[in-house]
Design an enzyme around this catalytic site. Sequence first.
Site, PDB file in Angstrom:
ATOM      1  N   HIS A 244       8.678 -23.568  -1.337  1.00 55.57           N
ATOM      2  CA  HIS A 244       9.967 -23.647  -0.512  1.00 55.57           C
ATOM      3  C   HIS A 244      10.414 -22.495   0.151  1.00 55.57           C
ATOM      4  O   HIS A 244      10.787 -22.755   1.133  1.00 55.57           O
ATOM      5  CB  HIS A 244      10.947 -23.884  -1.766  1.00 55.57           C
ATOM      6  CG  HIS A 244      12.435 -23.919  -1.353  1.00 55.57           C
ATOM      7  ND1 HIS A 244      13.027 -24.548  -0.412  1.00 55.57           N
ATOM      8  CD2 HIS A 244      13.387 -22.855  -1.514  1.00 55.57           C
ATOM      9  CE1 HIS A 244      14.115 -24.246  -0.356  1.00 55.57           C
ATOM     10  NE2 HIS A 244      14.408 -23.296  -0.776  1.00 55.57           N
TER      11      HIS A 244
ATOM     12  N   ARG B 197       9.620 -17.879  11.470  1.00 48.56           N
ATOM     13  CA  ARG B 197       8.809 -17.159  11.970  1.00 48.56           C
ATOM     14  C   ARG B 197       7.664 -17.658  12.810  1.00 48.56           C
ATOM     15  O   ARG B 197       7.041 -17.278  13.610  1.00 48.56           O
ATOM     16  CB  ARG B 197       8.217 -16.117  10.969  1.00 48.56           C
ATOM     17  CG  ARG B 197       9.265 -15.317   9.984  1.00 48.56           C
ATOM     18  CD  ARG B 197      10.013 -14.476  11.102  1.00 48.56           C
ATOM     19  NE  ARG B 197      10.951 -13.480  10.435  1.00 48.56           N
ATOM     20  CZ  ARG B 197      11.912 -12.879  10.787  1.00 48.56           C
ATOM     21  NH1 ARG B 197      11.963 -12.692  12.234  1.00 48.56           N
ATOM     22  NH2 ARG B 197      12.550 -11.933  10.240  1.00 48.56           N
TER      23      ARG B 197
ATOM     24  N   ARG C 216       4.217  11.227   5.485  1.00 49.49           N
ATOM     25  CA  ARG C 216       3.908   9.907   6.148  1.00 49.49           C
ATOM     26  C   ARG C 216       5.282   9.815   6.983  1.00 49.49           C
ATOM     27  O   ARG C 216       5.117   8.612   7.954  1.00 49.49           O
ATOM     28  CB  ARG C 216       4.039   9.071   4.996  1.00 49.49           C
ATOM     29  CG  ARG C 216       5.069   8.895   4.222  1.00 49.49           C
ATOM     30  CD  ARG C 216       5.188   7.992   3.039  1.00 49.49           C
ATOM     31  NE  ARG C 216       6.324   8.025   2.194  1.00 49.49           N
ATOM     32  CZ  ARG C 216       6.566   7.295   1.102  1.00 49.49           C
ATOM     33  NH1 ARG C 216       5.805   6.197   1.178  1.00 49.49           N
ATOM     34  NH2 ARG C 216       7.676   7.643   0.346  1.00 49.49           N
TER      35      ARG C 216
ATOM     36  N   TYR D 129       0.889  -1.136  -0.060  1.00 53.26           N
ATOM     37  CA  TYR D 129       0.014  -0.048   0.023  1.00 53.26           C
ATOM     38  C   TYR D 129       1.003   1.129   0.074  1.00 53.26           C
ATOM     39  O   TYR D 129       1.771   1.422   0.867  1.00 53.26           O
ATOM     40  CB  TYR D 129      -0.772  -0.138   1.264  1.00 53.26           C
ATOM     41  CG  TYR D 129      -1.946   1.159   1.341  1.00 53.26           C
ATOM     42  CD1 TYR D 129      -3.277   0.889   1.023  1.00 53.26           C
ATOM     43  CD2 TYR D 129      -1.406   2.362   2.057  1.00 53.26           C
ATOM     44  CE1 TYR D 129      -4.218   1.832   1.018  1.00 53.26           C
ATOM     45  CE2 TYR D 129      -2.457   3.241   2.329  1.00 53.26           C
ATOM     46  CZ  TYR D 129      -3.695   2.974   1.827  1.00 53.26           C
ATOM     47  OH  TYR D 129      -4.570   4.024   1.889  1.00 53.26           O
TER      48      TYR D 129
END
Length: 302
Positions: free
Chosen positions: A214, A223, A196, A121
Amino acid sequence: MPITPDQQAEIDAQRSATSQTLRATSPGAEAHLYKAHGLLDHGFVRLIDYMGDDGAIVQAARVSYGRGTKAVQNDAGLIRYLMRHWHSTPFEMCEAKFHVKLPVFVARQWIRHRTANVNEYSARYSILDREFYIPAPEHLAAQSVVNNQGRGAVLEGEEAARVLDMLKADANRAYDHYEEMLNQDGQQGLARELARMNLPANVYTQWYWKVDLHNLFHFLRLRADAHAQFEIRVYAQKMCEIVADWVPAAYAAFEDYRLGGANLSGKAIDCVRRMIKGEEVTQETSGMSAGEWREFQGVLGG
């Protein structure tokens, strides 16, 4: 709220539209398509598209290895063989594309996995929503005393309340200034690409993330691990559930050999052999550093 009514209406429309195809499909993946699985306080992950299934892995392996795979009696056995011997190419024949909404600081960890296609985004073109990740009290923790990358004991009482107040106040103050800088009522208004930079790292962003199986397994191995940061681990754990439904045989092999398995160094294997013979092995006689020994003990459950 991770999903707005408009987004839910779009998801419902996507899930209600079907089309015929000659390509291989996975019933498990089809069940997940477009659904948003809410995570953290405003985040989500959803499967947008996929290519291939367990059969695609087997098909690719038999093209590559030919007669060499004939000793394997079934497809699941072949997939386990490929996983066991680190044959990665057949798993690259499957791909998945996810839509992820996540805090920016989690995205910065995630993007270190440079083996995917990403489209994020853009805050240069659009205005970010006033959505920030604020940890639940049970996830506010002090710095670990044994791991420079990890957390220790949970904060309590006044300290926990003060930290939460600061996180909320700082995030909202930064967003107030963001809006003020963008405002064109009576002023030119600062460009979005500059405004931003004032937003905190816990503001939410979104991206599409496309990766082959993979490299997805590599991401999940790191993670979804118990040592990974909680905020990225919850995404990985949900993706594990999706992948398990998409390619059940491949995921079962991955879970066994990667998530549930362990890699041992030459010194560690030597220690295991000595222990089997009845020898009492200590960190001092193992040839390992204190950190290596601690990890080795963790593998053994000691």
